[in-house]
Each structure stands twice: as structure tokens, then as C-alpha cells.
Design a protein around this motif. Structure first.
Motif, PDB file in Angstrom:
ATOM      1  N   ARG A 209       0.822  -1.226   0.000  1.00 38.69           N
ATOM      2  CA  ARG A 209       0.000   0.000   0.000  1.00 38.69           C
ATOM      3  C   ARG A 209       0.853   1.272   0.000  1.00 38.69           C
ATOM      4  O   ARG A 209       0.563   2.240  -0.723  1.00 38.69           O
ATOM      5  N   ASP A 210       1.926   1.265   0.792  1.00 38.06           N
ATOM      6  CA  ASP A 210       2.797   2.450   0.885  1.00 38.06           C
ATOM      7  C   ASP A 210       3.341   2.868  -0.475  1.00 38.06           C
ATOM      8  O   ASP A 210       3.669   4.035  -0.692  1.00 38.06           O
ATOM      9  N   ALA A 211       3.492   1.903  -1.365  1.00 36.74           N
ATOM     10  CA  ALA A 211       4.123   2.184  -2.656  1.00 36.74           C
ATOM     11  C   ALA A 211       3.153   2.776  -3.680  1.00 36.74           C
ATOM     12  O   ALA A 211       3.581   3.225  -4.746  1.00 36.74           O
ATOM     13  N   TRP A 212       1.846   2.785  -3.404  1.00 36.23           N
ATOM     14  CA  TRP A 212       0.907   3.292  -4.413  1.00 36.23           C
ATOM     15  C   TRP A 212      -0.181   4.212  -3.879  1.00 36.23           C
ATOM     16  O   TRP A 212      -0.891   4.852  -4.638  1.00 36.23           O
ATOM     17  N   GLU A 213      -0.279   4.383  -2.547  1.00 40.73           N
ATOM     18  CA  GLU A 213      -1.485   5.083  -2.096  1.00 40.73           C
ATOM     19  C   GLU A 213      -1.417   6.606  -2.214  1.00 40.73           C
ATOM     20  O   GLU A 213      -2.459   7.247  -2.257  1.00 40.73           O
ATOM     21  N   THR A 214      -0.240   7.177  -2.343  1.00 42.47           N
ATOM     22  CA  THR A 214      -0.194   8.615  -2.626  1.00 42.47           C
ATOM     23  C   THR A 214       0.349   8.818  -4.046  1.00 42.47           C
ATOM     24  O   THR A 214       1.112   7.988  -4.542  1.00 42.47           O
ATOM     25  N   PRO A 215      -0.010   9.950  -4.689  1.00 41.86           N
ATOM     26  CA  PRO A 215       0.479  10.211  -6.052  1.00 41.86           C
ATOM     27  C   PRO A 215       2.012  10.252  -6.088  1.00 41.86           C
ATOM     28  O   PRO A 215       2.632   9.784  -7.056  1.00 41.86           O
ATOM     29  N   GLU A 216       2.632  10.770  -5.021  1.00 46.01           N
ATOM     30  CA  GLU A 216       4.101  10.846  -4.977  1.00 46.01           C
ATOM     31  C   GLU A 216       4.713   9.452  -4.972  1.00 46.01           C
ATOM     32  O   GLU A 216       5.675   9.163  -5.688  1.00 46.01           O
ATOM     33  N   ALA A 217       4.154   8.590  -4.122  1.00 47.10           N
ATOM     34  CA  ALA A 217       4.682   7.229  -4.028  1.00 47.10           C
ATOM     35  C   ALA A 217       4.508   6.510  -5.361  1.00 47.10           C
ATOM     36  O   ALA A 217       5.431   5.838  -5.850  1.00 47.10           O
ATOM     37  N   LEU A 218       3.342   6.674  -5.962  1.00 54.54           N
ATOM     38  CA  LEU A 218       3.077   6.002  -7.235  1.00 54.54           C
ATOM     39  C   LEU A 218       4.028   6.503  -8.318  1.00 54.54           C
ATOM     40  O   LEU A 218       4.552   5.730  -9.133  1.00 54.54           O
ATOM     41  N   ASN A 219       4.291   7.806  -8.289  1.00 46.42           N
ATOM     42  CA  ASN A 219       5.222   8.407  -9.248  1.00 46.42           C
ATOM     43  C   ASN A 219       6.625   7.818  -9.084  1.00 46.42           C
ATOM     44  O   ASN A 219       7.300   7.480 -10.073  1.00 46.42           O
ATOM     45  N   ASP A 220       7.045   7.654  -7.854  1.00 48.44           N
ATOM     46  CA  ASP A 220       8.355   7.037  -7.579  1.00 48.44           C
ATOM     47  C   ASP A 220       8.387   5.595  -8.074  1.00 48.44           C
ATOM     48  O   ASP A 220       9.371   5.133  -8.657  1.00 48.44           O
ATOM     49  N   LEU A 221       7.270   4.888  -7.821  1.00 45.47           N
ATOM     50  CA  LEU A 221       7.198   3.486  -8.227  1.00 45.47           C
ATOM     51  C   LEU A 221       7.316   3.353  -9.741  1.00 45.47           C
ATOM     52  O   LEU A 221       7.990   2.443 -10.251  1.00 45.47           O
ATOM     53  N   MET A 222       6.695   4.296 -10.461  1.00 50.15           N
ATOM     54  CA  MET A 222       6.721   4.222 -11.929  1.00 50.15           C
ATOM     55  C   MET A 222       8.140   4.292 -12.501  1.00 50.15           C
ATOM     56  O   MET A 222       8.409   3.777 -13.579  1.00 50.15           O
ATOM     57  N   LYS A 223       9.057   4.888 -11.716  1.00 49.86           N
ATOM     58  CA  LYS A 223      10.457   4.946 -12.171  1.00 49.86           C
ATOM     59  C   LYS A 223      11.067   3.554 -12.252  1.00 49.86           C
ATOM     60  O   LYS A 223      12.079   3.331 -12.907  1.00 49.86           O
ATOM     61  N   LEU A 224      10.439   2.608 -11.536  1.00 50.99           N
ATOM     62  CA  LEU A 224      10.954   1.231 -11.507  1.00 50.99           C
ATOM     63  C   LEU A 224      10.243   0.317 -12.503  1.00 50.99           C
ATOM     64  O   LEU A 224      10.558  -0.871 -12.582  1.00 50.99           O
ATOM     65  N   ILE A 225       9.241   0.862 -13.221  1.00 45.69           N
ATOM     66  CA  ILE A 225       8.420  -0.007 -14.086  1.00 45.69           C
ATOM     67  C   ILE A 225       8.416   0.541 -15.519  1.00 45.69           C
ATOM     68  O   ILE A 225       7.677   1.482 -15.831  1.00 45.69           O
ATOM     69  N   PRO A 226       9.225  -0.039 -16.413  1.00 47.29           N
ATOM     70  CA  PRO A 226       9.270   0.451 -17.794  1.00 47.29           C
ATOM     71  C   PRO A 226       7.902   0.507 -18.479  1.00 47.29           C
ATOM     72  O   PRO A 226       7.655   1.396 -19.287  1.00 47.29           O
ATOM     73  N   TYR A 227       7.016  -0.414 -18.159  1.00 44.88           N
ATOM     74  CA  TYR A 227       5.706  -0.452 -18.830  1.00 44.88           C
ATOM     75  C   TYR A 227       4.734   0.581 -18.257  1.00 44.88           C
ATOM     76  O   TYR A 227       3.626   0.758 -18.741  1.00 44.88           O
ATOM     77  N   LYS A 228       5.151   1.273 -17.203  1.00 40.04           N
ATOM     78  CA  LYS A 228       4.454   2.446 -16.654  1.00 40.04           C
ATOM     79  C   LYS A 228       3.023   2.193 -16.178  1.00 40.04           C
ATOM     80  O   LYS A 228       2.121   3.019 -16.386  1.00 40.04           O
ATOM     81  N   ARG A 229       2.804   1.080 -15.569  1.00 38.84           N
ATOM     82  CA  ARG A 229       1.559   0.921 -14.816  1.00 38.84           C
ATOM     83  C   ARG A 229       1.805  -0.064 -13.687  1.00 38.84           C
ATOM     84  O   ARG A 229       2.666  -0.955 -13.808  1.00 38.84           O
TER      85      ARG A 229
END
Ligand code: BGC
Length: 272
Positions: A209-229
């Protein structure tokens, strides 16, 4: 995601551990949509597990499901769960070793209890459930509705190969799952038992949950996912069902990464 009932697992019985929520829940529902009978294993939330079992029977008029409480890290409870499964459905054909958890801490602060709990559930649990499944497959013998004598699917993680600071217990458990799976595959292949892993990346569930529940966290997570979702549990459910069917019969001893490219080291896109 495919919604229509299919019949690829008709007449087969599947145990999904940790199936009252998250990835396990979706795997259980997906197995049911393909007509498998499902044992919905849980440890704490009986109501949620009963609801998953109920949903399976509503979604598919053929599939039957029961919720069974068992701590996968306890030998007697695992054996009792397999007994219940056999009493209800006759045998077991598919095991999905899904139950897993995190107890994160900085390395120097990690307690032995945090280390042990994660290893007990994530690694020993997969050993105990796999051993009972193999015993049942060998006892029961060949069937005419599946190429393999039985199937085992281990829920691993991208962290079977990606080191993870602050989560050494979890990463060590998943690294262990990798060689547990491969060694079982080497040993059990000649007996006709097909063993594989799925390695999810970031799938949107309560565990992260910590990795996606705020827009900032989700934005950071997207840096780790080439497919961007971020991944969804259904992404894993579909792959788990396919890995259990004869369509994937020649896949053995493999980890399928279902991670939007997380294991492509995206940090190197503009660096290194
Ligand atoms: C972990 C999640 C994490 C993901 C990607 C999973 O195995 O359980 O918490 O978001 O790996 O790092």
C-alpha cells in the motif's frame, strides 16, 4: 482481463494458499472461472475466505469451493488441509503456494522474530505444502484430464533476483523459493510433476500500500516499471491459470516474471 468462464481446468482441484485477499484471492477466482474446484486457504480472515469461495460458486456453475483455515508454516495444519481437500474433492491436482508476507525493518534493527516469521511462512510454508502435494500426486497416480501428474506453482517475487534493502528477510525468502522451485523441478520432473514459479513485480494489493497510495509514491514506483503501470491481481490470476493448464505443459522449472519490466533495471535507462 478475460471474464468468460472457460473449461480448461474442468475436473481438477486446486489449493491456493493465502487466498482470502490480494493476489491469492484473484488466483482462486481465476481458477474457479476455469472450472477448477478450489480450496481457499486462509489464516485469519474467515469471512473474506468464505466470500471468495462463495464468489467462485456464483461465477461458475460447475466449480465448487471451500474455505480452509491452515497456517502454512505448521506441518500438522498443512496435512489437515490436504486431508480436508481430499475428503471434499477426492484429490488435489494443482497447488499454488501463494501465502506470503513482509515484516520490514532496517537490517541492524531486524529482530530474529521478524526474520524467522517471514522465512517460516514464505519459504518453509512452500516446502510443507509442496511436500504434501507431491505425496498426494504420487499416491493418486496418473489422470486422463491433465498431461502432468500434478502441478505446483510457487508465488515468488522480482525479489528472487532483485536485492531489497530494508527487506532482507523477504528477499532471502524469495531467493530461497527460486532454488526450492528449481530443485523440486529437477527432482520431480521425471515423476511427471510440473513445477514453476511466478514472480510478480509491484501488484496493487494491501502488502505494498505504501508504494501506491499517494500520487508521490506512485510516481516514484513508476520509475521502476518500464511499462508504466502498476500491476493488478488479475494480471497474476491469468498467468497462474495458464501455468496450470496443459497449454503450458512444456514449461517446467521456470520463473515467469510478471512485472511490467521491473527486472529490466530501468535505473540504467539514463545512467550507467
Ligand atoms: C513485494 C511488494 C513490492 C514488489 C516490488 C513484491 O514481492 O511484496 O511489496 O511492491 O515486490 O518491489
Amino acid at each position: 482481463m478475460r471474464q468468460n468462464p472457460n473449461h480448461r481446468l474442468l475436473g481438477q482441484t486446486c489449493i491456493v494458499t493465502g487466498a482470502s485477499s490480494g493476489i491469492g484471492k484473484e488466483v482462486a477466482l481465476a481458477m474457479g472461472r476455469d472450472c477448477a474446484n478450489v480450496v481457499v486457504n486462509y489464516i485469519t480472515d474467515a469471512e473474506a475466505a468464505e466470500e471468495v469461495a462463495h464468489q467462485i460458486e456464483i461465477n461458475d456453475s460447475i466449480a465448487k469451493a471451500i474455505a480452509v483455515k491452515a497456517d502454512v508454516s505448521k506441518e500438522d495444519q498443512v496435512q489437515a488441509m490436504f486431508q480436508t481437500a481430499k475428503q471434499h474433492f477426492g484429490t488435489v491436482d494443482i497447488l499454488v503456494n501463494n501465502a506470503g508476507l513482509q515484516r520490514d525493518a532496517e537490517f541492524h534493527e531486524m529482530t530474529l522474530a521478524q526474520w524467522q516469521f517471514v522465512l517460516d511462512v514464505n519459504l518453509t510454508g512452500q516446502f510443507l505444502c509442496s511436500r504434501e502435494a507431491v505425496r498426494e500426486y504420487l499416491r493418486r497416480g496418473k489422470v486422463d484430464y491433465s498431461c502432468a501428474l500434478g502441478k505446483i506453482i510457487c508465488m515468488s517475487s522480482v525479489h528472487e533476483v532483485i536485492p531489497w534493502a530494508g527487506h532482507v528477510n523477504y528477499a532471502a525468502s524469495k531467493g530461497g523459493v527460486m532454488l526450492l522451485m528449481k530443485s523440486m523441478a529437477q527432482e520431480l520432473g521425471p515423476k511427471g510433476i510440473r513445477v514453476n514459479s511466478i514472480a510478480p513485480g509491484a501488484i496493487q494489493t494491501p502488502i505494498n500500500r505504501d508504494a501506491w497510495e499517494t500520487p508521490e509514491a506512485l510516481n516514484d514506483l513508476m520509475k521502476l516499471i518500464p511499462y508504466k503501470r502498476i500491476g493488478q491481481p488479475a494480471d497474476i490470476g491469468a498467468v497462474a491459470v495458464w501455468l496450470a493448464t496443459d497449454e503450458s505443459d512444456y514449461i517446467h522449472g521456470t520463473t515467469l516474471f510478471v512485472d511490467g519490466g521491473m527486472t529490466l533495471y530501468p535505473g540504467f535507462t539514463t545512467n550507467g
